[in-house]
Design a protein around this motif. Sequence first.
Motif, mmCIF file in Angstrom:
data_model
loop_
_atom_site.group_PDB
_atom_site.id
_atom_site.type_symbol
_atom_site.label_atom_id
_atom_site.label_comp_id
_atom_site.label_asym_id
_atom_site.label_seq_id
_atom_site.Cartn_x
_atom_site.Cartn_y
_atom_site.Cartn_z
ATOM 1 N N UNK A 1 8.517 7.330 -6.993
ATOM 2 C CA UNK A 1 8.899 6.167 -6.190
ATOM 3 C C UNK A 1 9.657 6.610 -4.943
ATOM 4 N N UNK A 2 10.567 7.576 -5.101
ATOM 5 C CA UNK A 2 11.320 8.098 -3.958
ATOM 6 C C UNK A 2 10.379 8.722 -2.932
ATOM 7 N N UNK A 3 9.452 9.562 -3.374
ATOM 8 C CA UNK A 3 8.523 10.208 -2.450
ATOM 9 C C UNK A 3 7.622 9.195 -1.750
ATOM 10 N N UNK A 4 7.194 8.175 -2.476
ATOM 11 C CA UNK A 4 6.373 7.127 -1.880
ATOM 12 C C UNK A 4 7.139 6.395 -0.788
ATOM 13 N N UNK A 5 8.362 6.004 -1.089
ATOM 14 C CA UNK A 5 9.193 5.299 -0.109
ATOM 15 C C UNK A 5 9.510 6.207 1.073
ATOM 16 N N UNK A 6 9.795 7.479 0.810
ATOM 17 C CA UNK A 6 10.095 8.422 1.880
ATOM 18 C C UNK A 6 8.891 8.613 2.798
ATOM 19 N N UNK A 7 7.710 8.843 2.232
ATOM 20 C CA UNK A 7 6.510 9.050 3.047
ATOM 21 C C UNK A 7 6.138 7.801 3.843
ATOM 22 N N UNK A 8 6.258 6.643 3.210
ATOM 23 C CA UNK A 8 5.972 5.396 3.932
ATOM 24 C C UNK A 8 6.997 5.146 5.038
ATOM 25 N N UNK B 1 17.207 3.220 -1.152
ATOM 26 C CA UNK B 1 16.092 2.272 -1.220
ATOM 27 C C UNK B 1 15.256 2.449 -2.490
ATOM 28 N N UNK B 2 15.202 3.669 -3.013
ATOM 29 C CA UNK B 2 14.432 3.908 -4.241
ATOM 30 C C UNK B 2 15.022 3.147 -5.423
ATOM 31 N N UNK C 1 12.922 -4.669 -6.309
ATOM 32 C CA UNK C 1 12.648 -5.337 -5.033
ATOM 33 C C UNK C 1 11.452 -4.661 -4.362
ATOM 34 N N UNK C 2 10.630 -5.406 -3.656
ATOM 35 C CA UNK C 2 9.391 -4.840 -3.086
ATOM 36 C C UNK C 2 9.624 -4.011 -1.813
ATOM 37 N N UNK C 3 10.370 -2.927 -1.943
ATOM 38 C CA UNK C 3 10.658 -2.060 -0.797
ATOM 39 C C UNK C 3 9.393 -1.310 -0.366
ATOM 40 N N UNK C 4 8.766 -0.601 -1.289
ATOM 41 C CA UNK C 4 7.566 0.182 -0.962
ATOM 42 C C UNK C 4 6.429 -0.733 -0.516
#
Length: 107
Positions: free
Chosen positions: A30-37, A69-70, A76-79
């Motif tokens: 989840x962290x990597x997804x949010x970071x890359x996005x 944010x992760x 919450x729909x952050x990603x």
Amino acid sequence: MGSIDVSQRLTFFAALFKVDENPDLGMWMLYLTILLLSIAVYKMGFAKKLPIGKSILIYLFLGFGCTFLSFLGIFLPIAEGLVVAALILIIYKIRRHFHQKQEMDVS
């Protein structure tokens, strides 16, 4: 009083990465997804040409902010919001490219 089923409250990406079943790997994913996005949205919408030191500082703060944010991204729909922002910016870039190409052809 009944127990709360956490898996029913997870966001799409949190459920996809199974943060309730495997929290270590799920949170990293989840962290990597949010970071890359976040990096993609930053690059497409807000990045300016900066010296290397300032760019490194911005990406360090971006990485730190994505940590926070992760944790919010579990419920919450952050990603999901970052996906929508990235899609809007991609559509904008494509339309701008075609518009500029048309203007060059007319000239």
